[in-house]
Enzyme design. Structure first.
Site, short mmCIF file in Angstrom:
data_model
loop_
_atom_site.label_atom_id
_atom_site.label_comp_id
_atom_site.label_asym_id
_atom_site.label_seq_id
_atom_site.Cartn_x
_atom_site.Cartn_y
_atom_site.Cartn_z
N ARG A 33 -5.83 -12.00 -15.39
CA ARG A 33 -6.44 -13.11 -14.67
C ARG A 33 -6.58 -14.31 -15.59
O ARG A 33 -7.12 -14.20 -16.70
CB ARG A 33 -7.81 -12.70 -14.13
CG ARG A 33 -8.65 -13.86 -13.57
CD ARG A 33 -9.99 -13.35 -13.07
NE ARG A 33 -10.89 -14.40 -12.66
CZ ARG A 33 -11.98 -14.78 -13.33
NH1 ARG A 33 -12.31 -14.17 -14.47
NH2 ARG A 33 -12.76 -15.75 -12.87
N ARG A 74 -21.67 -28.05 -10.53
CA ARG A 74 -22.06 -27.84 -11.93
C ARG A 74 -22.92 -28.97 -12.45
O ARG A 74 -22.83 -30.11 -11.99
CB ARG A 74 -20.82 -27.68 -12.82
CG ARG A 74 -20.04 -26.39 -12.54
CD ARG A 74 -18.90 -26.18 -13.50
NE ARG A 74 -18.18 -24.95 -13.20
CZ ARG A 74 -18.50 -23.76 -13.69
NH1 ARG A 74 -19.51 -23.64 -14.53
NH2 ARG A 74 -17.81 -22.68 -13.36
N LYS A 218 -11.76 -15.25 -2.55
CA LYS A 218 -12.97 -14.77 -3.23
C LYS A 218 -14.18 -14.95 -2.29
O LYS A 218 -14.40 -16.06 -1.78
CB LYS A 218 -13.18 -15.53 -4.54
CG LYS A 218 -12.09 -15.25 -5.57
CD LYS A 218 -12.19 -16.18 -6.76
CE LYS A 218 -13.45 -15.95 -7.56
NZ LYS A 218 -13.51 -16.84 -8.75
N THR A 276 -16.83 -8.58 -11.35
CA THR A 276 -18.00 -9.18 -12.00
C THR A 276 -19.01 -8.17 -12.51
O THR A 276 -19.52 -7.35 -11.76
CB THR A 276 -18.73 -10.19 -11.09
OG1 THR A 276 -17.78 -10.99 -10.38
CG2 THR A 276 -19.60 -11.11 -11.93
#
Length: 466
Positions: A33, A74, A218, A276
């Site tokens: 990945r 962010r 995702k 994760t």
């Protein structure tokens, strides 16, 4: 013999060397990945070429997954991190807005002030800092800090339960997507997918660039959970991204949500990744916690197609040991059986029903295995969704098709030149399998084929012996 469950390894500073790439492939990595939140575009092209070369030397078909950053909210850049305590006031402001509070950061999403309201929770850095929004102004929001912690630069912000009017793809995503297509990666993951239209938008953008990668969606927020069936049907694969998802939902609900998504992927015939914090403690320690072992075992028991490592192999001290740990757990749990969701797959076509008959046949014969001849990769991928007890040995003439099968549980791909004569292809496949030592002489083999014979496609099931 390696595990059926596929292993995905995130690349980073500790795993970028050719020597380490080779060691990770040897340890059991099926897909690497590339995290576009951190990856330079030129590196994507370079590392993809290096992975292909190393995998070829090892006679493996190791795939590459490019994970787009998506519309991530962010914090901005800070000269020094803030050390915050409960009761502190922190503002997040537009880039051109003047600082008014002692603790202040810009935010990269200009529409934030339109989407939130006073009283909404705000979570920073995957739960490291918890806050409550106390005031919403045209150019900023003001928050009260609820937990002690450090706020650094460019930290991720979650707003659990808040519907955000973010685009499916950002300008950065479009640039990264062009790089991924140029590099010829095998899988492209879309982050913060919220509905089927987002998947369609990503696929269309990729195809307009000439890309042929499979699309992975995702699942990271509550809106995606509400639209899960549509997303599954639109994508080629699903990633249960438990970092952001675990912040967006109550933590006690996360195991149930994971199991529900994995099951729906089985039923609807799509591949699924559990990701994760699978071995988070091994970023610093050579052994996993027993809780992590159980977590990995649960994903394998649910018969997910793949399990993924993030920081463990990107920046951890023991990247190879992490992969070996996943492999050991997977092999042991696979021997104990699984949830059996493969029996619930909805069979929509005659071909799927034919595959079900083949799987029932192989499961009824002791020590039988499956050989699959395929032009486009459909048959072995669809066959794997039915979760046969045996492995699937998939033969195709194209290396790119081999790599796209790297995400399917229990499939081992081989590249051989195809002849118009099926007996010739079959003889070549048997020679390859005998050479691997994985198929002892006399093993019953169920042969499934959709190869082109002269001017037509042949779908067939045949029983032979090695």
């Amino acid at each position: 013999m390696s595990q059926k469950t596929r292993i995905i390894s995130t690349l980073g500073p500790v795993s970028d060397s050719n020597e380490m790439l080779g060691q990770l492939i040897d340890a059991g990595v099926n897909i690497f990945r590339l995290n576009m939140s951190h990856a330079p575009r030129e590196w994507v092209k370079d590392v993809t070429l290096r992975i292909r070369a190393i995998a070829k030397e090892k006679k493996r078909h190791t795939a590459v997954l490019c994970d787009l950053q998506g519309p991530s909210i962010r914090t901005g850049d800070l000269d020094e991190p803030y050390m915050l305590v409960p009761g502190d006031v922190l503002e997040f402001r537009k880039r051109d807005a003047e600082q008014k509070e002692k603790y202040s950061s810009t935010v990269n999403y200009e529409g934030l002030m339109d989407d939130v309201r006073a009283g909404d929770p705000l979570v920073v850095d995957n739960g490291y800092l918890l806050m409550t929004i106390t005031e919403v102004l045209p150019d900023r929001i003001v928050c009260e800090v609820k937990t002690e912690g450090k706020l650094g630069s460019r930290r991720h912000i979650n707003l659990p339960g808040v519907r955000l009017n973010l685009p499916a793809l950002t300008a950065k995503d479009h640039g990264d997507l062009a790089t991924a297509v140029e590099a010829g990666v095998d899988f492209i993951a879309g982050s913060f997918v919220r509905d089927a239209a987002h998947v369609d938008e990503l696929r269309k953008a990729m195809e307009e660039l000439g890309g042929e990668a499979h699309i992975v969606a995702k699942i990271e927020d509550q809106e995606a959970i509400r639209n899960i069936d549509g997303i599954i049907n639109a994508a080629d694969g699903i990633m249960v991204a438990r970092g952001d998802l675990g912040v967006e939902v109550e933590f006690e609900e996360l195991p149930l949500i994971q199991r529900r998504i994995v099951r729906r992927c089985h039923v609807l015939g799509r591949r699924v990744i559990v990701a994760t914090q699978m071995l988070e403690s091994m970023i610093e320690n050579p052994m996993p916690t027993r809780a992590e072992v159980t977590d990995v075992a649960n994903a394998v028991f649910e018969e997910a197609d793949a399990i993924m490592l993030s920081g463990e192999t990107a920046m951890g001290r023991y990247p190879v040991q992490c992969v070996e740990t996943l492999s050991r757990i997977a092999q042991r749990i696979e021997r104990s059986g699984g949830m059996g969701y493969g029996k619930e797959v909805i069979l929509r076509t005659e071909r799927q029903k034919t595959l079900r008959a083949a799987v029932n046949l192989v499961d009824s014969i002791a020590d039988a295995q499956i050989i699959c001849f395929t032009r486009r990769g459909f048959l072995p991928v669809a066959c794997a969704q039915l979760r046969p007890q045996s492995r699937i040995h998939a033969f195709t003439s194209k290396s790119g098709i081999c790599r796209k099968m790297a995400l399917s549980r229990g499939v081992r791909a081989y590249q051989i030149p195809f002849s118009e004569d099926h007996d010739t292809n079959q003889a070549a496949a048997l020679e390859v399998l005998r050479g691997t030592g994985e198929v002892p002489e006399g093993t019953p083999l169920i042969v499934i084929s959709d190869t082109l014979q002269k001017d037509h496609t042949v779908d067939s099931i045949l029983i032979i012996h090695a």
